[in-house]
Enzyme design. Structure first.
Site, PDB file in Angstrom:
ATOM      1  N   LYS A   1       0.853  -1.185   0.000  1.00  0.00           N
ATOM      2  CA  LYS A   1       0.000   0.000   0.000  1.00  0.00           C
ATOM      3  C   LYS A   1       0.886   1.231   0.000  1.00  0.00           C
ATOM      4  O   LYS A   1       1.684   1.435   0.918  1.00  0.00           O
ATOM      5  CB  LYS A   1      -0.897  -0.020   1.232  1.00  0.00           C
ATOM      6  CG  LYS A   1      -1.746   1.230   1.381  1.00  0.00           C
ATOM      7  CD  LYS A   1      -2.737   1.078   2.500  1.00  0.00           C
ATOM      8  CE  LYS A   1      -3.514   2.352   2.692  1.00  0.00           C
ATOM      9  NZ  LYS A   1      -4.472   2.246   3.800  1.00  0.00           N
TER      10      LYS A   1
ATOM     11  N   LYS B   1      -2.225  -1.480  -3.830  1.00  0.00           N
ATOM     12  CA  LYS B   1      -3.089  -0.305  -3.714  1.00  0.00           C
ATOM     13  C   LYS B   1      -2.257   0.966  -3.710  1.00  0.00           C
ATOM     14  O   LYS B   1      -1.273   0.984  -2.964  1.00  0.00           O
ATOM     15  CB  LYS B   1      -3.861  -0.441  -2.408  1.00  0.00           C
ATOM     16  CG  LYS B   1      -4.650   0.759  -2.016  1.00  0.00           C
ATOM     17  CD  LYS B   1      -5.297   0.532  -0.699  1.00  0.00           C
ATOM     18  CE  LYS B   1      -5.976   1.814  -0.294  1.00  0.00           C
ATOM     19  NZ  LYS B   1      -6.425   1.797   1.061  1.00  0.00           N
TER      20      LYS B   1
HETATM   21  C1  PBG Z   1      -7.334   3.078   5.811  1.00  0.00           C
HETATM   22  C2  PBG Z   1      -7.618   3.041   4.367  1.00  0.00           C
HETATM   23  C3  PBG Z   1      -7.447   4.046   3.399  1.00  0.00           C
HETATM   24  C4  PBG Z   1      -7.974   3.543   2.212  1.00  0.00           C
HETATM   25  C5  PBG Z   1      -8.421   2.263   2.477  1.00  0.00           C
HETATM   26  N1  PBG Z   1      -8.178   1.963   3.799  1.00  0.00           N
HETATM   27  C6  PBG Z   1      -6.939   5.420   3.512  1.00  0.00           C
HETATM   28  C7  PBG Z   1      -5.562   5.748   3.870  1.00  0.00           C
HETATM   29  O1  PBG Z   1      -4.689   4.897   4.029  1.00  0.00           O
HETATM   30  O2  PBG Z   1      -5.359   6.939   4.034  1.00  0.00           O
HETATM   31  C8  PBG Z   1      -8.045   4.296   0.910  1.00  0.00           C
HETATM   32  C9  PBG Z   1      -9.117   3.894  -0.027  1.00  0.00           C
HETATM   33  C10 PBG Z   1      -9.400   4.876  -1.116  1.00  0.00           C
HETATM   34  O3  PBG Z   1      -8.725   5.913  -1.288  1.00  0.00           O
HETATM   35  O4  PBG Z   1     -10.366   4.621  -1.836  1.00  0.00           O
HETATM   36  N2  PBG Z   1      -6.022   3.102   6.188  1.00  0.00           N
END
Ligand code: PBG
Length: 307
Positions: free
Chosen positions: A175, A228
């Protein structure tokens, strides 16, 4: 001669759940997406299920936030209530819960804070508690998105100990930190109140490290892994596909969604074709499962046979 297939059964729809009833609050930066109470969420989920969408990914927005995010493991919290309602009303729809603290902490970080930084190890126990609470409510799959080191093992151990040895973990394994989560943070009310997430999420420059991160999560017991965002990281999806035989998910995140929607609203791009090409590209790169805010719309397009 088409090499890559896209079916509704490969799509997962993210949903944002709040306490209350008959609540539907549109998210301004994500046209068509809303925060809803459980009753309203059920009608969105039913529509997705009827279109053949495989599952939903639940995010909770609690009434009360604190330093440790303790609402995250409240058995009567919005996600827990939503899971119970979904398993009762739509048992065939796969229910995945996002396991993270950022929606539940008053500072908006994904873990507990010590000094000016997230305390990785102190966070693990809290994430495990949250995951067990989701599994107890009946979640089919838990999906940790916090990016703390060691959380897959911590969650696996806690689930096994509490009798949930058959609950799989979908790990947000690679991520990347960055601007593409901007609209989501409006939707989930999870913008960090200070600093950013670069101490725990990945550097966009690092593809090899992404593979290392994935393999660590596999070694800790992840059952599925995720890359992601998806669109800007198609090469990472491709590399991860080659590095593991586990099911691979990719998350087309809020910023990717909103860019297409905004350009289409201005008449600058064809919404349907841009949506379908973006999803096909993610599949072609090697993802088995795509988490996307377009899930229902794409399922409709696929079923109409119009692409
Ligand atoms: C929580 C999380 C996030 C997303 C999914 N789970 C946000 C982040 O890490 O700031 C992002 C999903 C999206 O942008 O659609 N940590």
């Amino acid at each position: 001669m088409r090499e890559t297939l896209l079916t509704p059964s490969q799509l997962v729809l993210p949903l944002f759940v709040r306490p209350g009833s008959r609540v539907r609050i549109p998210v301004e930066s994500m046209p068509g997406v809303a925060q809803t109470s459980v009753d309203e969420m059920l009608s969105d989920a039913r529509e997705a299920a009827e279109l053949g969408v495989a599952g939903v990914l639940l995010f909770g927005i609690p009434d009360r936030k604190d330093a440790t995010g303790s609402e995250a493991w409240n058995d009567k919290g919005p996600v827990q209530e939503a899971v119970r309602a979904l398993k009762r009303e739509l048992p065939e729809l796969v229910v995945i819960t996002d396991v993270c603290l950022c929606e539940y902490t008053d500072h908006g970080h994904c873990g507990v804070i010590r000094g000016n930084d997230v305390d990785n190890d102190a966070t693990l126990e809290l994430l495990a508690r949250e995951a067990v609470s989701h599994a107890t409510a009946g979640a089919d799959i838990v999906a940790p998105s916090d990016m703390m080191d060691g959380r897959v093992l911590a969650i696996r151990s806690a689930l096994d100990m509490q009798g949930f040895k058959d609950t799989p973990i979908l790990s947000y394994a690679a991520k990347f930190a960055g601007p593409f989560y901007g609209p989501f943070r409006d939707a989930a009310e999870s913008t960090p109140q200070f600093g950013d997430r670069r101490s725990y999420q990945m550097d966009a420059a690092n593809g090899e490290e992404a593979v290392r991160e994935v393999l660590l999560d596999v070694a800790e017991g992840a059952d599925m892994v995720m890359v992601k965002p998806a669109g800007p990281f198609l090469d990472v999806i491709h590399r991860v596909r080659a590095a593991t035989t586990l099911p691979l998910a990719a998350y087309q995140v809020s910023g990717e969604f909103s860019m297409i929607v905004a350009a289409a609203e201005r008449g600058w791009i064809d919404r349907e074709r841009a949506m379908m090409d973006s999803l096909l590209g993610i599949r072609r790169a090697g993802a088995d499962i795509i988490i996307t805010y377009f899930a229902r719309e794409a399922a409709r397009t696929i079923r109409a046979g119009s692409f």
